[in-house]
Design a protein around this motif. Structure first.
Motif, PDB file in Angstrom:
ATOM      1  N   ALA A   6      78.698  62.940  73.779  1.00 25.27           N
ATOM      2  CA  ALA A   6      78.070  62.178  72.943  1.00 25.27           C
ATOM      3  C   ALA A   6      76.741  61.611  73.662  1.00 25.27           C
ATOM      4  CB  ALA A   6      78.806  61.162  72.617  1.00 25.27           C
ATOM      5  N   ALA A   7      76.878  61.715  74.882  1.00 21.40           N
ATOM      6  CA  ALA A   7      75.521  61.345  75.512  1.00 21.40           C
ATOM      7  C   ALA A   7      74.687  62.630  75.765  1.00 21.40           C
ATOM      8  CB  ALA A   7      75.595  60.636  76.984  1.00 21.40           C
ATOM      9  N   ALA A   8      75.163  63.691  75.778  1.00 16.61           N
ATOM     10  CA  ALA A   8      74.081  64.968  76.095  1.00 16.61           C
ATOM     11  C   ALA A   8      73.233  65.051  75.120  1.00 16.61           C
ATOM     12  CB  ALA A   8      75.064  66.166  75.964  1.00 16.61           C
ATOM     13  N   ASP A   9      71.957  65.523  75.478  1.00 15.96           N
ATOM     14  CA  ASP A   9      71.025  65.809  74.273  1.00 15.96           C
ATOM     15  C   ASP A   9      70.020  66.891  75.035  1.00 15.96           C
ATOM     16  OD1 ASP A   9      69.248  65.084  76.481  1.00 15.96           O
ATOM     17  OD2 ASP A   9      68.932  63.051  75.748  1.00 15.96           O
ATOM     18  N   GLU A  10      69.041  67.192  74.143  1.00 16.09           N
ATOM     19  CA  GLU A  10      68.176  68.650  74.386  1.00 16.09           C
ATOM     20  C   GLU A  10      67.787  68.656  75.833  1.00 16.09           C
ATOM     21  OE1 GLU A  10      65.263  68.603  71.654  1.00 16.09           O
ATOM     22  OE2 GLU A  10      66.710  69.106  69.773  1.00 16.09           O
ATOM     23  N   THR A  11      67.583  67.448  76.703  1.00 17.98           N
ATOM     24  CA  THR A  11      67.127  67.589  78.095  1.00 17.98           C
ATOM     25  C   THR A  11      68.271  67.829  78.942  1.00 17.98           C
ATOM     26  OG1 THR A  11      67.312  65.049  78.358  1.00 17.98           O
ATOM     27  CG2 THR A  11      65.394  65.960  77.365  1.00 17.98           C
ATOM     28  N   LEU A  12      69.340  68.244  78.610  1.00 18.33           N
ATOM     29  CA  LEU A  12      70.478  68.114  79.483  1.00 18.33           C
ATOM     30  C   LEU A  12      70.130  69.204  80.850  1.00 18.33           C
ATOM     31  CD1 LEU A  12      73.461  67.369  80.358  1.00 18.33           C
ATOM     32  CD2 LEU A  12      74.018  69.620  79.038  1.00 18.33           C
ATOM     33  N   PHE A  13      69.437  70.333  80.403  1.00 22.70           N
ATOM     34  CA  PHE A  13      69.251  71.351  81.492  1.00 22.70           C
ATOM     35  C   PHE A  13      68.097  71.498  81.603  1.00 22.70           C
ATOM     36  CE2 PHE A  13      73.642  72.566  79.497  1.00 22.70           C
ATOM     37  CZ  PHE A  13      74.388  72.432  80.749  1.00 22.70           C
ATOM     38  N   LEU A  14      67.208  70.368  81.743  1.00 17.49           N
ATOM     39  CA  LEU A  14      65.714  70.687  82.008  1.00 17.49           C
ATOM     40  C   LEU A  14      65.586  69.553  83.250  1.00 17.49           C
ATOM     41  CD1 LEU A  14      63.932  70.104  78.453  1.00 17.49           C
ATOM     42  CD2 LEU A  14      64.699  72.271  79.829  1.00 17.49           C
ATOM     43  N   ASP A  15      64.651  69.760  84.279  1.00 16.83           N
ATOM     44  CA  ASP A  15      64.303  69.009  85.145  1.00 16.83           C
ATOM     45  C   ASP A  15      63.244  67.927  84.789  1.00 16.83           C
ATOM     46  OD1 ASP A  15      61.882  70.196  84.993  1.00 16.83           O
ATOM     47  OD2 ASP A  15      62.216  71.514  87.230  1.00 16.83           O
ATOM     48  N   ALA A  16      62.839  67.221  85.665  1.00 19.40           N
ATOM     49  CA  ALA A  16      61.960  66.109  85.223  1.00 19.40           C
ATOM     50  C   ALA A  16      60.579  66.538  84.900  1.00 19.40           C
ATOM     51  CB  ALA A  16      61.700  65.078  86.539  1.00 19.40           C
ATOM     52  N   ASP A  17      60.186  67.897  85.088  1.00 19.26           N
ATOM     53  CA  ASP A  17      58.901  68.296  84.558  1.00 19.26           C
ATOM     54  C   ASP A  17      59.277  68.947  83.278  1.00 19.26           C
ATOM     55  OD1 ASP A  17      57.789  67.435  86.700  1.00 19.26           O
ATOM     56  OD2 ASP A  17      58.105  69.300  87.989  1.00 19.26           O
ATOM     57  N   GLY A  18      60.266  69.197  82.713  1.00 26.49           N
ATOM     58  CA  GLY A  18      60.785  69.858  81.421  1.00 26.49           C
ATOM     59  C   GLY A  18      61.035  71.186  81.686  1.00 26.49           C
ATOM     60  N   THR A  19      61.256  71.728  82.817  1.00 27.69           N
ATOM     61  CA  THR A  19      61.388  73.235  83.062  1.00 27.69           C
ATOM     62  C   THR A  19      63.063  73.404  83.195  1.00 27.69           C
ATOM     63  OG1 THR A  19      59.646  73.231  84.319  1.00 27.69           O
ATOM     64  CG2 THR A  19      60.979  74.896  84.690  1.00 27.69           C
ATOM     65  N   PRO A  20      63.277  74.359  82.678  1.00 27.09           N
ATOM     66  CA  PRO A  20      64.844  74.699  82.646  1.00 27.09           C
ATOM     67  C   PRO A  20      65.245  74.822  84.085  1.00 27.09           C
ATOM     68  CG  PRO A  20      63.973  76.150  81.162  1.00 27.09           C
ATOM     69  CD  PRO A  20      62.938  75.437  81.772  1.00 27.09           C
ATOM     70  N   LEU A  21      66.521  74.153  84.400  1.00 25.69           N
ATOM     71  CA  LEU A  21      67.081  74.341  85.853  1.00 25.69           C
ATOM     72  C   LEU A  21      67.543  75.763  85.935  1.00 25.69           C
ATOM     73  CD1 LEU A  21      69.698  71.238  85.274  1.00 25.69           C
ATOM     74  CD2 LEU A  21      67.387  71.210  86.606  1.00 25.69           C
ATOM     75  N   PRO A  22      67.331  76.154  87.216  1.00 26.84           N
ATOM     76  CA  PRO A  22      68.009  77.342  87.719  1.00 26.84           C
ATOM     77  C   PRO A  22      69.580  77.587  87.247  1.00 26.84           C
ATOM     78  CG  PRO A  22      66.774  76.538  89.415  1.00 26.84           C
ATOM     79  CD  PRO A  22      66.881  75.392  88.399  1.00 26.84           C
ATOM     80  N   PHE A  23      70.156  78.600  86.976  1.00 26.12           N
ATOM     81  CA  PHE A  23      71.512  78.735  86.270  1.00 26.12           C
ATOM     82  C   PHE A  23      72.563  78.020  87.087  1.00 26.12           C
ATOM     83  CE2 PHE A  23      75.348  80.742  84.913  1.00 26.12           C
ATOM     84  CZ  PHE A  23      75.260  80.593  83.435  1.00 26.12           C
ATOM     85  N   ASN A  24      72.719  78.482  88.393  1.00 27.73           N
ATOM     86  CA  ASN A  24      73.543  78.064  89.253  1.00 27.73           C
ATOM     87  C   ASN A  24      73.615  76.691  89.602  1.00 27.73           C
ATOM     88  OD1 ASN A  24      75.149  80.520  89.466  1.00 27.73           O
ATOM     89  ND2 ASN A  24      73.731  81.073  91.112  1.00 27.73           N
ATOM     90  N   GLN A  25      72.426  75.996  89.674  1.00 25.97           N
ATOM     91  CA  GLN A  25      72.048  74.623  89.825  1.00 25.97           C
ATOM     92  C   GLN A  25      72.643  74.079  88.667  1.00 25.97           C
ATOM     93  OE1 GLN A  25      68.008  73.470  91.109  1.00 25.97           O
ATOM     94  NE2 GLN A  25      68.406  71.461  90.400  1.00 25.97           N
ATOM     95  N   ALA A  26      72.601  74.436  87.469  1.00 24.77           N
ATOM     96  CA  ALA A  26      73.234  73.836  86.285  1.00 24.77           C
ATOM     97  C   ALA A  26      74.597  73.926  86.283  1.00 24.77           C
ATOM     98  CB  ALA A  26      72.497  74.286  84.973  1.00 24.77           C
ATOM     99  N   VAL A  27      75.235  74.879  86.716  1.00 25.11           N
ATOM    100  CA  VAL A  27      76.690  75.138  86.517  1.00 25.11           C
ATOM    101  C   VAL A  27      77.356  74.429  87.288  1.00 25.11           C
ATOM    102  CG1 VAL A  27      78.403  76.940  87.023  1.00 25.11           C
ATOM    103  CG2 VAL A  27      76.463  77.711  85.585  1.00 25.11           C
ATOM    104  N   VAL A  28      76.994  74.295  88.785  1.00 21.80           N
ATOM    105  CA  VAL A  28      78.169  73.894  89.709  1.00 21.80           C
ATOM    106  C   VAL A  28      78.025  72.141  89.582  1.00 21.80           C
ATOM    107  CG1 VAL A  28      78.605  73.696  92.159  1.00 21.80           C
ATOM    108  CG2 VAL A  28      77.753  75.902  91.137  1.00 21.80           C
ATOM    109  N   GLY A  29      79.070  71.371  89.316  1.00 20.65           N
ATOM    110  CA  GLY A  29      79.141  70.174  89.190  1.00 20.65           C
ATOM    111  C   GLY A  29      79.449  69.629  87.711  1.00 20.65           C
ATOM    112  N   GLY A  30      79.403  68.506  87.651  1.00 20.70           N
ATOM    113  CA  GLY A  30      79.969  67.594  86.220  1.00 20.70           C
ATOM    114  C   GLY A  30      78.725  67.971  85.101  1.00 20.70           C
ATOM    115  N   ARG A  31      77.708  68.480  85.233  1.00 21.58           N
ATOM    116  CA  ARG A  31      76.803  68.442  84.214  1.00 21.58           C
ATOM    117  C   ARG A  31      77.146  69.519  83.073  1.00 21.58           C
ATOM    118  NH1 ARG A  31      70.868  67.746  84.474  1.00 21.58           N
ATOM    119  NH2 ARG A  31      71.155  67.484  86.726  1.00 21.58           N
ATOM    120  N   SER A  32      77.560  70.622  83.606  1.00 25.62           N
ATOM    121  CA  SER A  32      77.790  71.672  82.608  1.00 25.62           C
ATOM    122  C   SER A  32      79.301  71.434  82.064  1.00 25.62           C
ATOM    123  CB  SER A  32      77.982  72.910  83.536  1.00 25.62           C
ATOM    124  OG  SER A  32      79.010  72.874  84.663  1.00 25.62           O
TER     125      SER A  32
END
Length: 606
Positions: free
Chosen positions: A119-145
């Protein structure tokens, strides 16, 4: 105070002894050698009464024993899934999701166990502080994904409607194998050795790897007592055991507690998950003078639409008149002319997929119904765009009368999954594709008890959403992240029926990320258009196109084919295309099953 794994297992076992004797009793099979992870020729399996096709012999055997005891295809799938979560943990499990197609002898049903965004996820989930999409593996590994898992809750819903044997009995095989141990297969070893991230999780590292960081070798017997205890809870309490209480608390702690990439899942997200029953997406298909009905999973899966579009567009070309070629060994091979038509049809289908398909609870279908994308007139118009040279990049069409204000996202990787096909002795048919997405999912292993080694892996399904919520023109994409939304999938569990009689003819599907669509379409075309049995169709070289490059399975096509395609402007990429197809087809004598030679699956039955 938490019980130890051993004490808790004993208490649950004793509690289960107060009821009636089980009607199903699992017998662990003797150890059997498995082929190395690579390519092993398989003969196909002719069976009379029932058949189970799954990605690991131990899982297949569990399903076979359930059917032999009088269980339904749905019962068998539950047993198969729980064993796969143990012996093939890199691909699926109770920490993931699934799509299930089920034919009960009268009606086709589609059960959605796809993971959801917290419920807390939004459109910025996989964007860094500059609004750029995260590298794929950086997004995958951990709890975010990690999405809220749904496979167990979905299977429970389907079992209430179609189960024959008691729910708790169906967990016996996986519990027994988890406690007694199973031998690490060549494929599991290969993936453990090559994975760059799983060792970073202390729970997974302690279970899968030796102190020096190398994986336990092929044949090493792994025991997973924590997984057995979790399954005993689910067997006794249903999916509530996973979505509430101690196990749910452990999941949330794992997701939110990651040191560098925490997620947002809460106990309320887990408790609030609901599987869905959706309307199957069925379409007519003609081949060799015979009328079929193809039934697949609707959105949030893109599989049925994309497969239906590819086959439908081909039907408006000269593809059916192109003969197969033969290798020097006499094996069938698609001609370069046919591959040209197929990959052009694929580009058109994937362009539509990218623009239009998303979770139907958030995205409206063009034309008011998803069948608009499979309308014969629309597919004929799309086929008219195919010329003598490759278009390389296709634009989405307009299947509905009204313009849809959706953007076209940038392509990104998709991975993972496993497939199960089952026909029981009553003719009930099941096709289920199940997943934790990438190899070993988010590389997060949950052990709720803190004793012994083992547990279960969590998915990284949220990376199936588009990382960038809008396209280059600023239009929102159909598959952007939104709270409670289910990410778009390529999973393509398929059932095929004879249209005049309504008789079920085929159950099939595959793992393989976005390439699932091509693997499934290839097999259906081989069986329906070229008259192949399931194994011969599965054995065909793999091919496809997701965008500009034409993808061909490495070392499976002759130089003449490559030269012909290059001369028509195809940008060729030869690569490993490791499908994991399972398919069962009806014969005059019963059934004939096939399992992919590229993986370790087998077919069993009677």
């Amino acid at each position: 105070m938490k019980l130890s794994v051993h004490a808790l297992a004993l208490s649950l076992l004793l509690a289960g002894c107060t009821g009636l004797p089980p009607s199903f009793s699992y017998q662990a099979p003797p150890p059997q050698p498995e082929a190395a992870s690579g390519y092993q020729e398989k003969p196909g399996w002719a069976l009379r009464d029932y058949a189970v096709a799954a990605a690991n012999p131990l899982a297949t055997d569990a399903g076979r024993q359930v059917l032999a005891a009088g269980g339904s295809a749905l019962d068998a799938a539950i047993a198969v899934q729980m064993v796969l979560g143990l012996v093939e943990p890199q691909s699926s499990g109770i920490g993931g999701g699934a799509f299930l197609m089920y034919y009960d002898g009268k009606q086709v049903r589609a059960y959605d166990g796809r993971e959801t965004a917290p419920a807390a996820a939004d459109e910025t989930l996989f964007l860094d502080a500059d609004g750029t999409p995260l590298p794929f593996n950086q997004a995958v590994v951990g709890g975010r994904s990690v999405g809220v898992p749904g496979a167990v809750a979905m299977l429970e819903l389907a079992h209430r409607e179609h189960g024959t044997l008691p729910w708790a009995d169906l967990f016996q095989p996986a519990i027994r194998l988890a406690e007694q141990g199973f031998a690490i297969s060549p494929r599991l070893y290969t993936q453990l050795e090559s994975d760059a991230f799983l060792r970073q999780d202390p729970v997974a590292a302690a279970y899968f790897y030796q102190p020096d960081g190398s994986p336990y070798p092929v044949g090493h017997v792994l025991q997973n007592r924590p997984y057995a205890v979790v399954l005993r809870h689910i067997a006794a309490q249903g999916s509530a055991a996973l979505h509430r209480g101690e196990i749910a608390e452990a999941i949330v702690a794992k997701v939110r507690g990651h040191a560098t990439n925490p997620g947002q899942m809460t106990l309320a997200d887990l408790a609030g998950y609901r599987p869905k029953q959706r309307e199957p997406l069925c379409s007519d298909y003609d081949a060799r003078g015979r009328e079929y009905v193809l039934c697949g999973f609707p959105p949030p899966s893109s599989g049925a639409i994309a497969v239906g579009q590819i086959l439908g567009i081909l039907g408006h070309t000269g593809a059916a008149g192109l003969p197969l070629q033969r290798t020097d060994d006499g094996e069938p091979l698609p001609s370069p002319q046919w591959l040209h038509l197929y990959t052009e049809a694929s580009r058109l289908a994937f362009a539509d997929r990218a623009k239009y398909i998303g979770d139907p609870d958030f995205v409206s279908p063009p034309g008011g119904h998803w069948s608009s994308m499979l309308a014969p007139d629309y597919l004929a118009a799309r086929a008219g765009l195919i010329g003598e040279r490759s278009m390389k990049t296709a634009e989405p069409g307009r299947p509905g009368a009204m313009q849809v204000s959706l953007g076209v996202p940038v392509a990104q990787p998709e991975y993972g999954t496993s497939h199960i096909s089952i026909i029981d002795r009553e003719g009930r048919a099941l096709s289920m594709t199940t997943t934790i997405e990438a190899q070993f999912g988010s590389r997060q292993m949950v052990n709720p008890y803190g004793t012994d080694t083992g547990g279960f892996l969590l998915n990284n399904e949220l990376t199936d959403f588009n990382f960038a919520p809008n396209d280059a023109a600023g239009l929102p994409t159909a598959n952007r992240v939104q709270p409670g939304k289910r990410p778009r999938s390529s999973m393509s569990p398929t059932l095929v029926f004879d249209k005049p009689s309504g008789q079920v003819l085929v159950s099939g599907g595959s793992p393989g990320g976005a390439l699932i669509i091509h693997y499934t379409a290839k097999t259906l075309y081989g069986m329906l258009n070229w008259g192949m049995n399931a194994q011969t169709a599965i054995n065909l070289p793999n091919f496809g196109a997701l965008g500009a490059p034409t993808l061909l399975e490495d070392n499976r096509f002759p130089a003449e084919t490559l030269d012909w395609l290059r001369a028509r402007d195809h940008e060729l990429t030869e690569m490993d295309m490791t499908s994991g197809l399972q398919a069962i087809g009806r014969t005059d004598q019963g059934w004939f099953g096939g399992a992919d030679p590229r993986r370790e699956g087998v077919v069993m039955g009677e």
